[in-house]
Design a protein around this motif. Structure first.
Motif, PDB file in Angstrom:
ATOM      1  N   LEU A 123       0.836  -1.203   0.000  1.00 59.80           N
ATOM      2  CA  LEU A 123       0.000   0.000   0.000  1.00 59.80           C
ATOM      3  C   LEU A 123       0.873   1.256   0.000  1.00 59.80           C
ATOM      4  CD1 LEU A 123      -2.842  -1.057   2.471  1.00 59.80           C
ATOM      5  CD2 LEU A 123      -2.943  -0.930  -0.028  1.00 59.80           C
ATOM      6  N   GLY A 124       2.016   1.201   0.679  1.00 62.94           N
ATOM      7  CA  GLY A 124       2.964   2.315   0.627  1.00 62.94           C
ATOM      8  C   GLY A 124       3.519   2.515  -0.773  1.00 62.94           C
ATOM      9  N   MET A 125       3.795   1.421  -1.495  1.00 69.67           N
ATOM     10  CA  MET A 125       4.260   1.524  -2.876  1.00 69.67           C
ATOM     11  C   MET A 125       3.257   2.298  -3.735  1.00 69.67           C
ATOM     12  SD  MET A 125       5.483  -2.447  -3.311  1.00 69.67           S
ATOM     13  CE  MET A 125       5.577  -2.381  -5.110  1.00 69.67           C
ATOM     14  N   VAL A 126       1.994   1.976  -3.542  1.00 69.08           N
ATOM     15  CA  VAL A 126       0.934   2.650  -4.301  1.00 69.08           C
ATOM     16  C   VAL A 126       0.898   4.142  -3.979  1.00 69.08           C
ATOM     17  CG1 VAL A 126      -1.559   2.794  -4.653  1.00 69.08           C
ATOM     18  CG2 VAL A 126      -0.445   0.553  -4.466  1.00 69.08           C
ATOM     19  N   ALA A 127       0.937   4.453  -2.686  1.00 70.12           N
ATOM     20  CA  ALA A 127       0.810   5.844  -2.243  1.00 70.12           C
ATOM     21  C   ALA A 127       1.931   6.730  -2.789  1.00 70.12           C
ATOM     22  CB  ALA A 127       0.775   5.900  -0.718  1.00 70.12           C
ATOM     23  N   PHE A 128       3.145   6.192  -2.878  1.00 71.79           N
ATOM     24  CA  PHE A 128       4.274   7.016  -3.323  1.00 71.79           C
ATOM     25  C   PHE A 128       4.487   6.966  -4.833  1.00 71.79           C
ATOM     26  CE2 PHE A 128       5.261   6.970   1.168  1.00 71.79           C
ATOM     27  CZ  PHE A 128       5.812   8.230   1.368  1.00 71.79           C
ATOM     28  N   THR A 129       3.838   6.031  -5.528  1.00 69.03           N
ATOM     29  CA  THR A 129       3.935   6.023  -6.992  1.00 69.03           C
ATOM     30  C   THR A 129       3.052   7.103  -7.612  1.00 69.03           C
ATOM     31  OG1 THR A 129       4.561   3.707  -7.241  1.00 69.03           O
ATOM     32  CG2 THR A 129       3.356   4.684  -9.062  1.00 69.03           C
ATOM     33  N   ILE A 130       1.906   7.350  -7.021  1.00 68.93           N
ATOM     34  CA  ILE A 130       0.954   8.298  -7.606  1.00 68.93           C
ATOM     35  C   ILE A 130       1.565   9.678  -7.860  1.00 68.93           C
ATOM     36  CG2 ILE A 130      -1.213   9.545  -7.165  1.00 68.93           C
ATOM     37  CD1 ILE A 130      -2.229   6.953  -5.801  1.00 68.93           C
ATOM     38  N   PRO A 131       2.386  10.248  -6.941  1.00 72.39           N
ATOM     39  CA  PRO A 131       2.955  11.581  -7.230  1.00 72.39           C
ATOM     40  C   PRO A 131       4.052  11.588  -8.297  1.00 72.39           C
ATOM     41  CG  PRO A 131       3.025  11.084  -4.861  1.00 72.39           C
ATOM     42  CD  PRO A 131       2.714   9.819  -5.569  1.00 72.39           C
ATOM     43  N   VAL A 132       4.690  10.437  -8.563  1.00 76.20           N
ATOM     44  CA  VAL A 132       5.878  10.415  -9.428  1.00 76.20           C
ATOM     45  C   VAL A 132       5.642  11.076 -10.779  1.00 76.20           C
ATOM     46  CG1 VAL A 132       7.483   8.916 -10.690  1.00 76.20           C
ATOM     47  CG2 VAL A 132       6.957   8.438  -8.296  1.00 76.20           C
ATOM     48  N   PRO A 133       4.599  10.699 -11.538  1.00 77.23           N
ATOM     49  CA  PRO A 133       4.437  11.320 -12.856  1.00 77.23           C
ATOM     50  C   PRO A 133       3.799  12.706 -12.815  1.00 77.23           C
ATOM     51  CG  PRO A 133       2.675   9.760 -12.487  1.00 77.23           C
ATOM     52  CD  PRO A 133       3.590   9.662 -11.284  1.00 77.23           C
ATOM     53  N   LEU A 134       3.347  13.131 -11.636  1.00 78.90           N
ATOM     54  CA  LEU A 134       2.591  14.373 -11.533  1.00 78.90           C
ATOM     55  C   LEU A 134       3.421  15.575 -11.094  1.00 78.90           C
ATOM     56  CD1 LEU A 134      -0.641  12.922  -9.842  1.00 78.90           C
ATOM     57  CD2 LEU A 134      -0.167  13.213 -12.287  1.00 78.90           C
ATOM     58  N   VAL A 135       4.591  15.333 -10.461  1.00 76.75           N
ATOM     59  CA  VAL A 135       5.405  16.442  -9.958  1.00 76.75           C
ATOM     60  C   VAL A 135       6.393  16.898 -11.027  1.00 76.75           C
ATOM     61  CG1 VAL A 135       5.196  15.689  -7.565  1.00 76.75           C
ATOM     62  CG2 VAL A 135       7.126  14.893  -8.928  1.00 76.75           C
ATOM     63  N   GLN A 136       6.752  18.177 -10.989  1.00 73.41           N
ATOM     64  CA  GLN A 136       7.686  18.743 -11.968  1.00 73.41           C
ATOM     65  C   GLN A 136       9.138  18.490 -11.572  1.00 73.41           C
ATOM     66  OE1 GLN A 136       6.813  20.250 -14.917  1.00 73.41           O
ATOM     67  NE2 GLN A 136       4.734  19.573 -14.387  1.00 73.41           N
ATOM     68  N   SER A 137       9.422  18.500 -10.295  1.00 75.87           N
ATOM     69  CA  SER A 137      10.792  18.401  -9.812  1.00 75.87           C
ATOM     70  C   SER A 137      11.360  16.995  -9.983  1.00 75.87           C
ATOM     71  CB  SER A 137      10.850  18.795  -8.327  1.00 75.87           C
ATOM     72  OG  SER A 137      12.112  18.468  -7.770  1.00 75.87           O
ATOM     73  N   ASN A 138      12.533  16.890 -10.629  1.00 74.29           N
ATOM     74  CA  ASN A 138      13.215  15.598 -10.739  1.00 74.29           C
ATOM     75  C   ASN A 138      13.630  15.066  -9.376  1.00 74.29           C
ATOM     76  OD1 ASN A 138      12.948  15.733 -13.497  1.00 74.29           O
ATOM     77  ND2 ASN A 138      15.081  16.258 -13.901  1.00 74.29           N
ATOM     78  N   VAL A 139      14.017  15.965  -8.478  1.00 74.79           N
ATOM     79  CA  VAL A 139      14.455  15.552  -7.139  1.00 74.79           C
ATOM     80  C   VAL A 139      13.303  14.930  -6.363  1.00 74.79           C
ATOM     81  CG1 VAL A 139      15.358  16.353  -4.927  1.00 74.79           C
ATOM     82  CG2 VAL A 139      16.304  17.255  -7.060  1.00 74.79           C
ATOM     83  N   VAL A 140      12.136  15.567  -6.413  1.00 77.66           N
ATOM     84  CA  VAL A 140      10.966  15.035  -5.701  1.00 77.66           C
ATOM     85  C   VAL A 140      10.543  13.704  -6.309  1.00 77.66           C
ATOM     86  CG1 VAL A 140       8.548  15.426  -5.128  1.00 77.66           C
ATOM     87  CG2 VAL A 140      10.185  17.320  -4.978  1.00 77.66           C
ATOM     88  N   ALA A 141      10.544  13.631  -7.645  1.00 77.70           N
ATOM     89  CA  ALA A 141      10.165  12.381  -8.312  1.00 77.70           C
ATOM     90  C   ALA A 141      11.102  11.244  -7.918  1.00 77.70           C
ATOM     91  CB  ALA A 141      10.173  12.571  -9.826  1.00 77.70           C
ATOM     92  N   LEU A 142      12.407  11.525  -7.910  1.00 77.13           N
ATOM     93  CA  LEU A 142      13.374  10.492  -7.532  1.00 77.13           C
ATOM     94  C   LEU A 142      13.240  10.104  -6.062  1.00 77.13           C
ATOM     95  CD1 LEU A 142      16.598  11.536  -9.470  1.00 77.13           C
ATOM     96  CD2 LEU A 142      15.434   9.324  -9.607  1.00 77.13           C
ATOM     97  N   ALA A 143      12.895  11.072  -5.215  1.00 76.11           N
ATOM     98  CA  ALA A 143      12.678  10.761  -3.796  1.00 76.11           C
ATOM     99  C   ALA A 143      11.493   9.809  -3.635  1.00 76.11           C
ATOM    100  CB  ALA A 143      12.448  12.041  -3.007  1.00 76.11           C
ATOM    101  N   CYS A 144      10.403  10.079  -4.364  1.00 71.87           N
ATOM    102  CA  CYS A 144       9.233   9.194  -4.298  1.00 71.87           C
ATOM    103  C   CYS A 144       9.557   7.812  -4.855  1.00 71.87           C
ATOM    104  CB  CYS A 144       8.069   9.810  -5.075  1.00 71.87           C
ATOM    105  SG  CYS A 144       7.341  11.274  -4.313  1.00 71.87           S
TER     106      CYS A 144
END
Length: 437
Positions: free
Chosen positions: A317-338
């Protein structure tokens, strides 16, 4: 429960445990270096062979189809003839196939090499589960399971760090040939050093320690009827379907992360290599921590099955929660953190899933049930790169990643709803139709 805590580990068993886990770690790292070479080299291979995104997705998935299908017979074979011989043969086969991948000249030949790679790599994790069941008592299997599972993210993390430089300096073919040669060396070491406990004369103290909290395994020929009987239990289907969802999401990142960072986030090859390694280093820590934590809660729980299952569900369930923001955020750093959190949790989920197999399975069918679960997982792993490549080509990576999150959520529900208790040691089947020698 107290038997394990009070009884010291016999010296020879401790030595065998250490050697076994070290060898499983090394073979697992090479296993994932070989799998990951294609993903790291995909931009260069696409240019060299003139492949589309859809063709690249098919090539990325070819390994997973043969790997998944081979899980069904290979689990029974590991339980039948032991992990030493089967994993040794697998190492040789997959290393030759990996080397062949560096020599191919056509798309069809490359697919054939990847199919053989999947056949050769199939015994790795069922063999590892059998080794852990052989050398560790029931309530102490989470930590060693986490250790051998940690080889997969560690190998995946090392792949971009090591192979990006090799590919940039010497070409993608050299990367395949070098990793294939490394696997042949590991095969020789495995066959020379590892021994199954059945090949040794265990003392009474050593046998009592290994059988603490478990039903002693009766060493006899596993029948087809007994293997097939596993499918009559909801637990088997829950693990098969649940691991499908877990591996599907994990393999989206495993196969497409370098391409995603290059195509969608416009990173260079060398920069992508370093960026893609960070999430898998997190995955390495996730596998280690999950195995240890799984043992802690299992030793305090009345039900090893429920405690290990709940750990799988929570991490998925944690995998699901943190995958959802990955394609939606502009920042590469935030995407890589997720992405790093997702892969941390994905490898934690995988470690807990394999530990769950050792708790649910009858003691003489641990590798069989683990392999059936892995079969379901790698059906997901086979579909993930194809579906992701197709969706990315006709639309973008946004719906591709959100689809993967949905598949993982359904898998978590399958684990929760269907995996409830251990499968009985005796199912009432007769050992009449023996597996062929």
């Amino acid at each position: 429960m107290s038997d394990i805590q009070e009884q010291p580990v016999p010296r020879r068993v401790r030595r065998a445990q250490t050697i076994s886990l070290a060898l499983l770690m090394v073979s697992g790292i090479v296993n994932y270096l070989d799998r990951g070479t294609l993903s790291i080299a995909s931009p260069a291979i696409r240019g060299s062979l003139g492949l589309s995104l859809v063709q690249m997705g098919v090539l990325l998935s070819a390994f997973s189809w043969s790997y998944a299908l081979c899980q069904l017979p290979v689990g029974g074979l590991v339980d039948r003839i032991g992990p030493r011989r089967l994993l040794g043969a697998g190492l040789i086969i997959w290393s030759i196939a990996q080397t062949a991948g560096g020599l191919v000249g056509t798309f069809g030949a490359f697919i054939a090499a990847r199919i053989v790679l999947g056949i050769g790599e199939a015994p790795q994790f069922p063999s590892a589960a059998r080794v852990v069941a052989n050398w560790f008592p029931l309530r102490a299997r989470g930590t060693p399971t986490g250790i051998f599972n940690a080889a997969s993210p560690l190998g995946t993390a090392l792949a971009p760090l090591c192979l990006s430089v090799v590919i940039a300096s010497f070409g993608w073919r050299t990367a395949f040939i070098a990793t294939g040669a490394l696997g042949l060396v590991v095969a020789v070491v495995w066959l020379a050093v590892y021994r199954d406990p059945q090949a040794l004369r265990l003392t009474d103290d050593e046998r009592r320690y290994l059988e603490a909290g478990d039903t002693p395994v009766v060493r006899r020929r596993l029948s087809v009827a007994e293997w097939r009987q596993l499918f009559s239990h909801g637990e088997t289907w829950g693990m098969l379907l649940g691991f499908f969802g877990s591996v599907y999401l994990n393999w989206v990142y495993l196969t497409w992360l370098p391409g995603y960072l290059t195509l969608e986030r416009h990173m260079s090859l060398v920069r992508t290599g370093f960026a893609a390694s960070v999430p898998f280093l997190c995955g390495f820590l996730g596998a280690l921590m999950a195995g240890w934590f799984s043992d802690v809660i299992t030793k305090r729980s009345r039900s090893p099955v429920a405690s290990r299952r709940n750990a799988v569900v929570i991490t998925m369930l944690g995998m699901v929660a943190f995958t959802i923001p990955v394609p939606l955020v502009q920042s590469n750093v935030v995407a890589l953190a997720c992405i790093s959190v997702v892969i941390f949790l994905a490898n934690a989920a995988s470690a807990c899933s394999w530990a769950l197999a050792t708790a649910v399975a009858p003691s003489d069918r641990v590798a069989s049930l683990g392999a059936i679960q892995n079969f379901g997982g790698f059906l997901g792993g086979a579909l993930a790169p194809i579906v992701t490549g197709y969706i990315a080509q006709v639309s973008s990576f946004v719906p591709a990643l959100l689809t993967a999150a949905g598949v993982a959520f359904a898998g978590a529900i399958a684990y929760l709803a269907l995996v409830r208790k251990p499968i009985p040691e005796q199912d009432g089947t007769e050992a009449s139709t023996a597996l062929p020698a």
